[in-house]
Scaffold this motif. Structure first.
Motif, PDB file in Angstrom:
ATOM      1  N   HIS A  25       0.831  -1.206   0.000  1.00 41.43           N
ATOM      2  CA  HIS A  25       0.000   0.000   0.000  1.00 41.43           C
ATOM      3  C   HIS A  25       0.868   1.260   0.000  1.00 41.43           C
ATOM      4  N   ALA A  26       1.928   1.259   0.788  1.00 41.84           N
ATOM      5  CA  ALA A  26       2.820   2.426   0.866  1.00 41.84           C
ATOM      6  C   ALA A  26       3.438   2.745  -0.494  1.00 41.84           C
ATOM      7  N   GLU A  27       3.709   1.720  -1.282  1.00 36.59           N
ATOM      8  CA  GLU A  27       4.311   1.923  -2.602  1.00 36.59           C
ATOM      9  C   GLU A  27       3.382   2.619  -3.584  1.00 36.59           C
ATOM     10  N   THR A  28       2.086   2.671  -3.279  1.00 34.17           N
ATOM     11  CA  THR A  28       1.124   3.341  -4.158  1.00 34.17           C
ATOM     12  C   THR A  28       0.983   4.829  -3.823  1.00 34.17           C
ATOM     13  N   LEU A  29       1.652   5.275  -2.767  1.00 33.37           N
ATOM     14  CA  LEU A  29       1.488   6.640  -2.272  1.00 33.37           C
ATOM     15  C   LEU A  29       2.636   7.538  -2.702  1.00 33.37           C
ATOM     16  N   LEU A  44       5.495   8.455   3.790  1.00 33.02           N
ATOM     17  CA  LEU A  44       6.163   8.628   5.082  1.00 33.02           C
ATOM     18  C   LEU A  44       5.133   8.762   6.202  1.00 33.02           C
ATOM     19  N   GLU A  45       4.094   9.540   5.978  1.00 36.11           N
ATOM     20  CA  GLU A  45       3.042   9.716   6.980  1.00 36.11           C
ATOM     21  C   GLU A  45       2.353   8.378   7.285  1.00 36.11           C
ATOM     22  N   PHE A  46       2.023   7.624   6.228  1.00 33.25           N
ATOM     23  CA  PHE A  46       1.361   6.329   6.378  1.00 33.25           C
ATOM     24  C   PHE A  46       2.226   5.360   7.187  1.00 33.25           C
ATOM     25  N   LEU A  47       3.497   5.207   6.799  1.00 31.56           N
ATOM     26  CA  LEU A  47       4.373   4.266   7.485  1.00 31.56           C
ATOM     27  C   LEU A  47       4.646   4.697   8.931  1.00 31.56           C
ATOM     28  N   ALA A  48       4.796   5.994   9.160  1.00 32.27           N
ATOM     29  CA  ALA A  48       5.005   6.473  10.530  1.00 32.27           C
ATOM     30  C   ALA A  48       3.784   6.179  11.396  1.00 32.27           C
ATOM     31  N   GLY A  49       2.602   6.363  10.846  1.00 33.42           N
ATOM     32  CA  GLY A  49       1.379   6.056  11.586  1.00 33.42           C
ATOM     33  C   GLY A  49       1.277   4.584  11.919  1.00 33.42           C
TER      34      GLY A  49
END
Length: 145
Positions: A42-46, A52-57
């Motif tokens: 999912h992170a690779e689609t952002l 960075l915000e997604f993975l940090a969350g």
């Protein structure tokens, strides 16, 4: 028989500055260690900032959940065993795998928030007597699915 510690509601909290994670997520070993394959995909689609915000969350949520499970970071459960996805409405849902699943409380909920460079996550668990039952459809939405 359950011990008093297992019967109590538990709360875990983690706060993270996104910049703390920026250098680490550039390393593929850290991504594989810290995030479930679905989270990485999912992170690779952002875009870069949202990634960075997604993975940090997600990382903050995993830290908060480890606290609810009563263990610290690197104490028997790898962060990738905790998978945090979201419902169609955006609410985070927790899936525990491997060793993390063996420690699961009866009901777990997590909340993640972002403001500027700061990310915070709160996890809470309830014992069976206070939480939902396995037959309750809201139990899966609470993160026990």
């Amino acid at each position: 028989m359950r011990t008093a510690a297992k019967q109590a509601a538990r709360v875990g909290l983690d706060v993270l500055d996104r910049s703390e994670l920026r250098r680490l997520i550039e390393r593929s070993w850290f991504l594989r260690f810290s995030f479930a394959p679905e989270e990485i995909a999912h992170a690779e689609t952002l875009g870069e900032d949202r990634r960075l915000e997604f993975l940090a969350g997600r990382f903050a949520a995993k830290e908060a959940l480890l606290k609810v499970l009563g263990i610290g970071f690197l104490q028997g459960v790898t962060p990738r065993e905790i998978y945090v996805e979201h419902t169609a409405r955006g609410a985070p849902v927790v899936h525990l795998r491997g060793r993390a699943a063996q420690l699961t409380p009866s009901s777990v909920s997590v909340s993640i928030t972002h403001k500027h460079n700061v990310v915070a996550a709160v996890a809470i668990s309830f014992p069976e007597a206070l939480g939902t039952t396995a037959d309750d459809p809201t139990d899966k939405a609470a993160g026990n699915g």
